[in-house]
Design a protein around this motif. Structure first.
Motif, PDB file in Angstrom:
ATOM      1  N   UNK A 201       0.859  -1.189   0.000  1.00 59.16           N
ATOM      2  CA  UNK A 201       0.000   0.000   0.000  1.00 59.16           C
ATOM      3  C   UNK A 201       0.893   1.237   0.000  1.00 59.16           C
ATOM      4  N   UNK A 202       0.473   2.280  -0.724  1.00 56.81           N
ATOM      5  CA  UNK A 202       1.189   3.565  -0.636  1.00 56.81           C
ATOM      6  C   UNK A 202       0.202   4.705  -0.826  1.00 56.81           C
ATOM      7  N   UNK A 203       0.456   5.779  -0.113  1.00 58.03           N
ATOM      8  CA  UNK A 203      -0.371   6.982  -0.265  1.00 58.03           C
ATOM      9  C   UNK A 203       0.511   8.217  -0.242  1.00 58.03           C
ATOM     10  N   UNK A 204       0.066   9.260  -0.912  1.00 55.75           N
ATOM     11  CA  UNK A 204       0.766  10.534  -0.736  1.00 55.75           C
ATOM     12  C   UNK A 204       0.440  10.976   0.697  1.00 55.75           C
ATOM     13  N   UNK A 205       1.450  11.440   1.439  1.00 57.74           N
ATOM     14  CA  UNK A 205       1.220  11.732   2.866  1.00 57.74           C
ATOM     15  C   UNK A 205       1.660  13.147   3.225  1.00 57.74           C
ATOM     16  N   UNK A 206       1.509  14.059   2.281  1.00 57.45           N
ATOM     17  CA  UNK A 206       1.644  15.499   2.531  1.00 57.45           C
ATOM     18  C   UNK A 206       3.087  15.886   2.876  1.00 57.45           C
ATOM     19  N   UNK A 207       3.228  17.186   3.164  1.00 57.30           N
ATOM     20  CA  UNK A 207       4.568  17.731   3.410  1.00 57.30           C
ATOM     21  C   UNK A 207       4.915  17.652   4.891  1.00 57.30           C
ATOM     22  N   UNK A 208       6.101  17.139   5.206  1.00 61.52           N
ATOM     23  CA  UNK A 208       6.503  17.129   6.615  1.00 61.52           C
ATOM     24  C   UNK A 208       6.786  18.530   7.150  1.00 61.52           C
ATOM     25  N   UNK A 209       6.821  19.524   6.269  1.00 61.59           N
ATOM     26  CA  UNK A 209       7.027  20.892   6.722  1.00 61.59           C
ATOM     27  C   UNK A 209       5.703  21.670   6.685  1.00 61.59           C
ATOM     28  N   UNK A 210       5.095  21.743   5.530  1.00 59.93           N
ATOM     29  CA  UNK A 210       3.914  22.599   5.374  1.00 59.93           C
ATOM     30  C   UNK A 210       2.645  21.986   5.958  1.00 59.93           C
TER      31      UNK A 210
ATOM     32  N   UNK B  42       2.741  19.461   8.579  1.00 57.35           N
ATOM     33  CA  UNK B  42       3.428  18.566   9.516  1.00 57.35           C
ATOM     34  C   UNK B  42       2.470  17.658  10.290  1.00 57.35           C
ATOM     35  N   UNK B  43       1.399  18.241  10.827  1.00 57.21           N
ATOM     36  CA  UNK B  43       0.515  17.429  11.669  1.00 57.21           C
ATOM     37  C   UNK B  43      -0.217  16.363  10.859  1.00 57.21           C
ATOM     38  N   UNK B  44      -0.691  16.736   9.673  1.00 55.84           N
ATOM     39  CA  UNK B  44      -1.375  15.739   8.824  1.00 55.84           C
ATOM     40  C   UNK B  44      -0.392  14.628   8.474  1.00 55.84           C
ATOM     41  N   UNK B  45       0.832  15.017   8.170  1.00 56.96           N
ATOM     42  CA  UNK B  45       1.846  14.023   7.818  1.00 56.96           C
ATOM     43  C   UNK B  45       2.060  13.045   8.981  1.00 56.96           C
ATOM     44  N   UNK B  46       2.298  13.592  10.167  1.00 63.13           N
ATOM     45  CA  UNK B  46       2.557  12.724  11.329  1.00 63.13           C
ATOM     46  C   UNK B  46       1.342  11.843  11.622  1.00 63.13           C
TER      47      UNK B  46
ATOM     48  N   UNK C 137      -1.256   4.755   9.873  1.00 64.53           N
ATOM     49  CA  UNK C 137      -0.890   3.591   9.050  1.00 64.53           C
ATOM     50  C   UNK C 137      -0.089   2.589   9.863  1.00 64.53           C
ATOM     51  N   UNK C 138       0.737   3.072  10.777  1.00 67.61           N
ATOM     52  CA  UNK C 138       1.496   2.143  11.633  1.00 67.61           C
ATOM     53  C   UNK C 138       0.545   1.347  12.522  1.00 67.61           C
ATOM     54  N   UNK C 139      -0.515   2.002  12.993  1.00 68.49           N
ATOM     55  CA  UNK C 139      -1.490   1.270  13.821  1.00 68.49           C
ATOM     56  C   UNK C 139      -2.227   0.222  12.988  1.00 68.49           C
ATOM     57  N   UNK C 140      -2.603   0.606  11.784  1.00 65.76           N
ATOM     58  CA  UNK C 140      -3.434  -0.290  10.960  1.00 65.76           C
ATOM     59  C   UNK C 140      -2.621  -1.457  10.401  1.00 65.76           C
ATOM     60  N   UNK C 141      -1.415  -1.182   9.933  1.00 66.92           N
ATOM     61  CA  UNK C 141      -0.605  -2.234   9.293  1.00 66.92           C
ATOM     62  C   UNK C 141       0.420  -2.865  10.245  1.00 66.92           C
ATOM     63  N   UNK C 142       0.639  -2.229  11.392  1.00 65.69           N
ATOM     64  CA  UNK C 142       1.676  -2.739  12.300  1.00 65.69           C
ATOM     65  C   UNK C 142       3.039  -2.121  12.009  1.00 65.69           C
ATOM     66  N   UNK C 143       3.182  -1.448  10.891  1.00 67.34           N
ATOM     67  CA  UNK C 143       4.417  -0.754  10.515  1.00 67.34           C
ATOM     68  C   UNK C 143       4.042   0.148   9.336  1.00 67.34           C
ATOM     69  N   UNK C 144       4.838   1.122   9.066  1.00 67.14           N
ATOM     70  CA  UNK C 144       4.682   1.976   7.864  1.00 67.14           C
ATOM     71  C   UNK C 144       5.890   2.888   7.844  1.00 67.14           C
ATOM     72  N   UNK C 145       6.330   3.267   6.668  1.00 71.84           N
ATOM     73  CA  UNK C 145       7.507   4.136   6.567  1.00 71.84           C
ATOM     74  C   UNK C 145       7.267   5.255   5.575  1.00 71.84           C
ATOM     75  N   UNK C 146       7.564   6.490   6.001  1.00 76.27           N
ATOM     76  CA  UNK C 146       7.501   7.607   5.050  1.00 76.27           C
ATOM     77  C   UNK C 146       8.744   7.625   4.177  1.00 76.27           C
ATOM     78  N   UNK C 147       8.537   8.017   2.951  1.00 79.88           N
ATOM     79  CA  UNK C 147       9.641   8.201   2.001  1.00 79.88           C
ATOM     80  C   UNK C 147       9.642   9.687   1.656  1.00 79.88           C
ATOM     81  N   UNK C 148      10.776  10.336   1.833  1.00 84.24           N
ATOM     82  CA  UNK C 148      10.830  11.787   1.632  1.00 84.24           C
ATOM     83  C   UNK C 148      11.481  12.136   0.300  1.00 84.24           C
ATOM     84  N   UNK C 149      10.859  13.079  -0.373  1.00 82.52           N
ATOM     85  CA  UNK C 149      11.389  13.571  -1.640  1.00 82.52           C
ATOM     86  C   UNK C 149      10.939  15.014  -1.802  1.00 82.52           C
TER      87      UNK C 149
END
Ligand code: SPD
Length: 283
Positions: free
Chosen positions: A188-197, A199-203, A209-221
């Protein structure tokens, strides 16, 4: 969105992200305000409800980052679901993988698809005529809720910001259905917003996702025209973080045609978690 002296801007939280250019067309669909523009630097582009979505000479930053980490790592690629993605860029990148046999793309706003096909045809490219693409104009949230258990190998969410029609793409019920409809080995992958602009939605998105899947990792670009330019996509999988290891044969098949994504870029992106975000995510 504001337009000032030959500039088109997304105004966000006391900041302004603009391109020099002109508005080509503006209309309101039953779901949102759609604006097509022509910019000096990035060519033609799309805003929804005044927020930057895509542009001809910049879209690869976003689409390659969302698609290839997931499609290079899922166990199988027979059936792929894209929720949103009306400009066609996500479908185009998915269909570069020859193992994909069927791609459902469910976009709520048929007018976005029509206008992008007409004005931004290079973004969807050959996806629009690919017989593997099944486009449904409808509600992706309802589609996911109605889909059979274990019916997709990859689920990608290419929505806009969590307001208006995309709001329901960021909640627990939706993510639980996404997990339920993935096959073993699915990603599964989703766009997860800006960690700066944003921030709260991103976190909140990564934590949920970590709660639902047991793990999840953001990829920054980065997507230079989006607020702050710094962007994220978050990945999760049914059976552990397999998206951290792209399969070499799949990576080799698509890497040469990519502008941003490569296995090396992907490894670096997953590792480049700023200290404060890592701490926040551990709390
Ligand atoms: N703030 C912009 C978030 C937009 C995410 N979707 C972009 C659509 C590109 N296919």
């Amino acid at each position: 969105m504001t337009t000032t002296d030959g500039w088109i801007n997304e105004d966000h939280d006391g900041m302004r992200y603009g391109l020099a250019g002109r508005v080509l067309l503006e209309e309101t669909s039953p779901f949102q305000r759609i604006t097509l523009i022509d910019s000096d630097r990035y060519g033609k582009g799309l805003l929804l409800d005044g927020c930057w979505m895509t542009a001809e000479r910049q879209e690869r930053h976003y689409h390659e980052s969302l698609v290839h980490p997931a499609l290079c790592s899922a166990e199988r690629l027979e059936r792929v679901l894209v929720v949103g993605g009306g400009d066609g860029g996500t479908a185009r990148e998915c269909l570069r993988h020859g193992e994909v046999q069927h791609l459902d793309m469910v976009e709520i706003d048929g007018r976005v698809v029509e206008l992008c096909r007409e004005h931004l045809p290079s973004i969807g490219g050959s996806a629009w005529s690919d017989p593997r693409l099944q486009l449904t104009v409808g509600d992706g949230i309802a589609w996911v809720a109605a889909a059979a258990d274990a019916s997709y190998d990859v689920v990608l969410v290419d929505g806009s910001d969590p307001a208006g029609p995309a709001e329901g793409l960021f909640n627990r019920t939706f993510f639980e259905h996404c997990r339920r409809i993935l096959r073993p080995g699915g990603v599964f992958a989703t766009q997860s917003e800006s960690p700066e602009a944003f921030r709260q939605v991103h976190l909140d998105t990564v934590r949920l996702l970590r709660q639902v899947f047991g793990h999840a990792d953001p990829l920054y670009g980065w997507v230079p025209m989006y607020p702050s330019g710094w962007w994220s996509w978050t990945f999760a999988a049914v059976d552990g973080p397999r998206y951290r290891q792209p399969r070499p044969e799949r990576a080799a098949a698509v890497a040469a045609g990519c502008e941003i994504w490569s296995p090396r870029w992907q490894h670096g992106g997953f590792e480049a978690v700023p200290a404060a975000i890592e701490r926040d995510l551990e709390d």
